[in-house]
Enzyme design. Structure first.
Site, PDB file in Angstrom:
ATOM      1  N   ASN A 143      -6.445   0.984  -5.908  1.00  0.00           N
ATOM      2  CA  ASN A 143      -6.405   1.901  -4.776  1.00  0.00           C
ATOM      3  C   ASN A 143      -6.412   3.313  -5.307  1.00  0.00           C
ATOM      4  O   ASN A 143      -5.933   3.558  -6.417  1.00  0.00           O
ATOM      5  CB  ASN A 143      -5.101   1.712  -4.000  1.00  0.00           C
ATOM      6  CG  ASN A 143      -5.226   0.658  -2.945  1.00  0.00           C
ATOM      7  OD1 ASN A 143      -6.309   0.390  -2.441  1.00  0.00           O
ATOM      8  ND2 ASN A 143      -4.119   0.049  -2.615  1.00  0.00           N
ATOM      9  N   LYS A 198     -14.763 -11.958 -19.976  1.00  0.00           N
ATOM     10  CA  LYS A 198     -15.542 -10.959 -19.233  1.00  0.00           C
ATOM     11  C   LYS A 198     -16.687 -11.641 -18.459  1.00  0.00           C
ATOM     12  O   LYS A 198     -17.427 -12.438 -19.034  1.00  0.00           O
ATOM     13  CB  LYS A 198     -16.094  -9.941 -20.242  1.00  0.00           C
ATOM     14  CG  LYS A 198     -16.740  -8.769 -19.579  1.00  0.00           C
ATOM     15  CD  LYS A 198     -17.229  -7.788 -20.627  1.00  0.00           C
ATOM     16  CE  LYS A 198     -18.170  -6.812 -19.968  1.00  0.00           C
ATOM     17  NZ  LYS A 198     -18.984  -6.106 -20.925  1.00  0.00           N
ATOM     18  N   LYS A 238       3.044   0.681  11.786  1.00  0.00           N
ATOM     19  CA  LYS A 238       3.541   0.237  10.470  1.00  0.00           C
ATOM     20  C   LYS A 238       5.059   0.232  10.434  1.00  0.00           C
ATOM     21  O   LYS A 238       5.680  -0.659   9.864  1.00  0.00           O
ATOM     22  CB  LYS A 238       3.002   1.160   9.370  1.00  0.00           C
ATOM     23  CG  LYS A 238       1.839   0.516   8.632  1.00  0.00           C
ATOM     24  CD  LYS A 238       1.189   1.410   7.624  1.00  0.00           C
ATOM     25  CE  LYS A 238      -0.264   0.978   7.536  1.00  0.00           C
ATOM     26  NZ  LYS A 238      -1.092   1.858   6.777  1.00  0.00           N
TER      27      LYS A 238
HETATM   28  N1  CTP Z   1       3.155  -1.720   0.727  1.00  0.00           N
HETATM   29  C1  CTP Z   1       3.857  -2.570  -0.109  1.00  0.00           C
HETATM   30  N2  CTP Z   1       3.247  -3.699  -0.571  1.00  0.00           N
HETATM   31  C2  CTP Z   1       1.984  -4.000  -0.223  1.00  0.00           C
HETATM   32  C3  CTP Z   1       1.265  -3.126   0.618  1.00  0.00           C
HETATM   33  C4  CTP Z   1       1.875  -1.985   1.084  1.00  0.00           C
HETATM   34  O1  CTP Z   1       5.009  -2.311  -0.442  1.00  0.00           O
HETATM   35  N3  CTP Z   1       1.434  -5.095  -0.691  1.00  0.00           N
HETATM   36  C5  CTP Z   1       3.828  -0.528   1.254  1.00  0.00           C
HETATM   37  C6  CTP Z   1       3.268   0.792   0.741  1.00  0.00           C
HETATM   38  O2  CTP Z   1       3.924   1.188  -0.447  1.00  0.00           O
HETATM   39  C7  CTP Z   1       3.536   1.730   1.900  1.00  0.00           C
HETATM   40  C8  CTP Z   1       3.405   0.834   3.124  1.00  0.00           C
HETATM   41  O3  CTP Z   1       3.606  -0.490   2.667  1.00  0.00           O
HETATM   42  O4  CTP Z   1       4.843   2.219   1.900  1.00  0.00           O
HETATM   43  C9  CTP Z   1       2.112   0.966   3.849  1.00  0.00           C
HETATM   44  O5  CTP Z   1       1.062   0.694   2.951  1.00  0.00           O
HETATM   45  P1  CTP Z   1      -0.437   0.627   3.464  1.00  0.00           P
HETATM   46  O6  CTP Z   1      -1.315   0.258   2.327  1.00  0.00           O
HETATM   47  O7  CTP Z   1      -0.730   1.871   4.221  1.00  0.00           O
HETATM   48  O8  CTP Z   1      -0.262  -0.543   4.500  1.00  0.00           O
HETATM   49  P2  CTP Z   1      -1.048  -1.821   4.751  1.00  0.00           P
HETATM   50  O9  CTP Z   1      -0.084  -2.810   5.300  1.00  0.00           O
HETATM   51  O10 CTP Z   1      -1.792  -2.243   3.538  1.00  0.00           O
HETATM   52  O11 CTP Z   1      -2.016  -1.375   5.918  1.00  0.00           O
HETATM   53  P3  CTP Z   1      -3.543  -0.907   5.926  1.00  0.00           P
HETATM   54  O12 CTP Z   1      -4.030  -1.010   4.500  1.00  0.00           O
HETATM   55  O13 CTP Z   1      -4.192  -1.869   6.841  1.00  0.00           O
HETATM   56  O14 CTP Z   1      -3.504   0.494   6.462  1.00  0.00           O
END
Ligand code: CTP
Length: 399
Positions: free
Chosen positions: A211, A289, A338
């Site tokens: 990411n 690989k 969220k």
């Molecule tokens: N988070 C986490 N573990 C994951 C995914 C997300 O702890 N596997 C936490 C992130 O650190 C952040 C929050 O959840 O604090 C929101 O992360 P985000 O990536 O925005 O949420 P998603 O649930 O993945 O939603 P989307 O990608 O659909 O926006």
């Protein structure tokens, strides 16, 4: 209760008319049972004498970087480590500039650079020097290095002008320092966990899914928590950032490693999940690989949601669980969803469609969304300043 009692403070006096006020700082600190050592810069010695400082502080005054006598008794590294806190008062524009650039051409700047302790600066200079863009940038830089600013105040200056640049009064400087120790003590036992940065999910030994995340905001939050006395653990995915060693840093690479490190670091009073965790990982990553081919399909499976796991766990759940939501559109709506879906107490939402802020930038603009009160917006500021505000809110909440 005297929060200064038995503390060790290294006072650095630079050259400026307000150097005479430093003698009053010494007197007040001594009255509060503080042990003081002093560094007097070359220009500082034009305003106050080593003899008056030594008499008031009942301790040695250090002046030269290359002094055989000093190095034998206490070298500049030991001097920087000896103190519980360093106070630079008055801090001139020149010294501030040296600290911001990491210069170390005299004892004061060398000790500050070598220090792993909290450094407070009380600037004193002419109003134009204080409002000059270069000083502003230097101060902003020092804040990101974790320096704490006291003042300056607005008032009549020795040069006859009026404005901002006057050194704060000794009693106010001493009171700020006393507050710092008070807060440190109060939160000494409170533990905080921060996740930061991206995670890498391997496809094969040389490729991974990741990411976009620099980790800067999470690192700044960890720094703010630590300087506010929290016992702080930072669980970080791969970043180019460094952090001081008063923060317990656990480096991880995958979401699963981040998850395990989080579980290991609990219990804690506060957990802040700022990491951009990869939502998916390979069902089975290749041990060798993968060679070039016309079509390649990857089978992915969901990663554990670390935030949701922790916030829904009865016995592990910290008192305050804070998530992040980086969105490109419908910021408030998605962030609110969220907050509820992930059962957290606060969500820090930021708009990542704006290139000026967010990813990789030192600046940000966030909205804190709470479960049961009106949201707070923190307007365009450095990530360090935003972190200080967030942590102030955390402290108030826990109090
Ligand atoms: N988070 C986490 N573990 C994951 C995914 C997300 O702890 N596997 C936490 C992130 O650190 C952040 C929050 O959840 O604090 C929101 O992360 P985000 O990536 O925005 O949420 P998603 O649930 O993945 O939603 P989307 O990608 O659909 O926006």
């Amino acid at each position: 209760m005297n929060h200064l009692s038995k503390k060790k403070i290294l006072l650095i006096i630079c050259g400026g008319i307000s150097a005479y006020k430093s003698l009053e700082i010494i007197r007040l600190l001594k009255k509060n049972d503080v042990t003081i050592k002093t560094i007097l810069t070359k220009s500082g010695a034009e305003f106050v004498t080593p003899l008056s400082i030594a008499s008031l502080s009942q301790s040695k005054v250090y002046q030269n970087l290359f002094s055989l006598e000093n190095e034998v008794e206490m070298d500049h590294i030991s001097l920087s480590r000896w103190a519980d806190l360093i106070l630079i008062a008055p801090a001139t524009a020149n010294t501030i500039s040296k600290l911001a650039s990491g210069s170390s051409d005299d004892l004061a700047s060398t000790v500050a650079l070598a220090s792993d302790k909290k450094i407070f600066i009380a600037p004193a200079m002419n109003v134009r020097m204080w409002s000059h863009e270069s000083t502003k940038q230097n101060i902003a830089k020092l804040k990101t290095y974790n320096y704490e600013l006291i003042g300056p105040e607005i008032g009549d200056m020795a040069c006859g002008e009026f404005g901002e640049g006057k050194m704060s009064e000794p009693k106010d400087i001493v009171s700020e320092i006393s507050n710092y120790f008070k807060n440190l003590k109060k939160r000494h036992k409170l533990k905080a966990i921060v996740t930061a940065g991206p995670t890498n999910e391997y496809i094969d030994p040389v490729r991974f899914i990741t990411n976009k995340s620099s980790g800067k905001q999470g690192y700044e939050i960890a720094k703010s928590l630590s300087k506010n006395g929290f016992d702080t653990t930072l669980i970080s995915g791969p970043t180019n950032l460094e952090i001081s060693n008063d923060i317990n840093l656990i480096k991880v690479e995958t979401a699963e490693e981040m998850f395990q490190a989080t579980l290991k670091s609990l219990p804690a009073e506060v957990a802040i999940f700022s990491a951009a965790v990869s939502d998916y990982k390979l069902k089975k990553s290749s041990e060798t690989k993968i060679k070039y081919q016309d079509h390649l399909s990857l089978e992915l499976e969901k990663n554990v949601d670390i935030l949701s796991y922790v916030s829904n766990h009865n016995s592990l759940r910290p008192k305050l669980v804070i998530g992040f939501a980086a969105e490109t559109n419908n910021l408030k709506d998605y962030a609110n969803k969220k907050l509820n879906k992930k059962n957290c107490d606060w969500i820090i939402a930021n708009d990542v469609s704006n290139k000026e802020i967010g990813f990789n930038s030192d600046f940000n603009e966030v909205t804190i969304i709470y479960k049961n009160k009106k949201a707070d917006k923190i307007k365009y500021r450095s990530k360090s300043e935003i972190s200080d505000e967030v942590v102030e809110k955390i402290v108030n909440h826990l109090n």
